[in-house]
Design an enzyme around this catalytic site. Sequence first.
Site, PDB file in Angstrom:
ATOM      1  N   LEU A  85      43.333  32.464  37.847  1.00 14.72           N
ATOM      2  CA  LEU A  85      42.983  31.705  38.991  1.00 14.72           C
ATOM      3  C   LEU A  85      41.779  32.215  39.799  1.00 14.72           C
ATOM      4  CD1 LEU A  85      46.341  30.234  40.810  1.00 14.72           C
ATOM      5  CD2 LEU A  85      45.070  29.286  38.822  1.00 14.72           C
ATOM      6  N   ASP A  86      40.993  31.495  40.227  1.00 15.82           N
ATOM      7  CA  ASP A  86      39.810  32.069  41.251  1.00 15.82           C
ATOM      8  C   ASP A  86      40.546  32.505  42.536  1.00 15.82           C
ATOM      9  OD1 ASP A  86      37.948  30.926  39.584  1.00 15.82           O
ATOM     10  OD2 ASP A  86      37.633  28.954  40.459  1.00 15.82           O
ATOM     11  N   ARG A  87      39.887  33.529  43.095  1.00 18.90           N
ATOM     12  CA  ARG A  87      40.324  34.190  44.101  1.00 18.90           C
ATOM     13  C   ARG A  87      40.874  33.447  45.305  1.00 18.90           C
ATOM     14  NH1 ARG A  87      38.468  36.177  48.996  1.00 18.90           N
ATOM     15  NH2 ARG A  87      36.452  35.433  48.377  1.00 18.90           N
ATOM     16  N   THR A 144      41.834  30.278  45.119  1.00 19.14           N
ATOM     17  CA  THR A 144      42.762  29.230  44.408  1.00 19.14           C
ATOM     18  C   THR A 144      44.108  29.773  44.791  1.00 19.14           C
ATOM     19  OG1 THR A 144      41.300  28.194  42.893  1.00 19.14           O
ATOM     20  CG2 THR A 144      43.400  27.669  42.652  1.00 19.14           C
ATOM     21  N   ARG A 178      36.596  22.129  39.970  1.00 18.24           N
ATOM     22  CA  ARG A 178      35.687  21.918  41.121  1.00 18.24           C
ATOM     23  C   ARG A 178      34.314  21.439  40.787  1.00 18.24           C
ATOM     24  NH1 ARG A 178      35.522  28.341  42.512  1.00 18.24           N
ATOM     25  NH2 ARG A 178      33.946  27.632  43.900  1.00 18.24           N
TER      26      ARG A 178
END
Length: 345
Positions: A148-150, A152, A254
Amino acid sequence: MHSAREQPADPSASVKDEAPEGYVDIPFVVEPNYAGWRLDEYLEQKIRRMTRERLQGVIRRGILCDERRLKPSTPVYPGLAFRLRRRASEEPETPTDLPVVFQDEWLLVLDKPAGLPIHPSARYHKGTLVTLLRERFGERYAEPAHRLDRETSGLVVCGRTTESCRVLGRLFVSRDVHKEYLAICEGHPPEDAFVVDAPIAEGTELIRIAVRIDPAEGKESRTRFQVLQRFSRDGEPFALLRCFPETGRQHQIRIHLREAGFPLVGDKMYGPDPGYFDRFSKRCLEPEAWTRLRLPRHALHAARIVFPHPGSGEAVVFEAPLPADLTGFIDGRPLSPARPEPDAA
């Protein structure tokens, strides 16, 4: 053993030696789904802000491995352990909570807080999910099966055995894992359900780690959206969406929301100004931009995941509720004035 380093050192020193003052060691253990990849390709996935050329230089100077000398072209295999030695820099604080959603002999499912990177990177080496797992549970306790993105928040699935990691790695590159996200977007989508079908390619002119919509070079990418709630805050329209990514491209939800005209609240990369992320990375994002972004992080949460259990093969379902910062935004509570440290968003 001979290991190249960023400073002169005893070539017989073990990878387990403490890093000298002013240096840090970032540990890596190769996951099963990367078997056969070149080492520079593997690290390119883990440290996305570095180009392949820079990483090749880093590998020649700063990789330590007890088993063998590693080169950029070395094929990696599951369980290969090595460390990247680099000069220490001041590291931003990151969350330390790791709420456990589920645990058995095969799986560990966590509800990752926003702001916690999953893997060590050029900016983060101690404050990561992988590092916290190893500190609290042991070196080989569990490995994340996806990323996961940081910024998120939400569900992260980890494998606890070699076989579990292998099976999960195969599942997550297939379409056998069903994911659902919750997102807060700008605007009021006119339809209660809509679909964005737009091919995604990697890299943009402004940001190497970003993605772009590109009908010619992009890969098939499709996301379904369902409007759960339309609301207003400070006279501005917003909506809470449930998102169903049917493909698994980087930053898919996104950029698909931006393509639809309803960007994520707080998104510095795909939000209201394409220059925000560059200025954020250089620590010079102006106060007016933070006001326009509304939240210190992008409003995306991994809320539900369904997949076959790697042991039994039966479907398992895990859920994580919307965290307090996002429910507070919906409820109209005052916003935090905090300004997060830059890194790959």
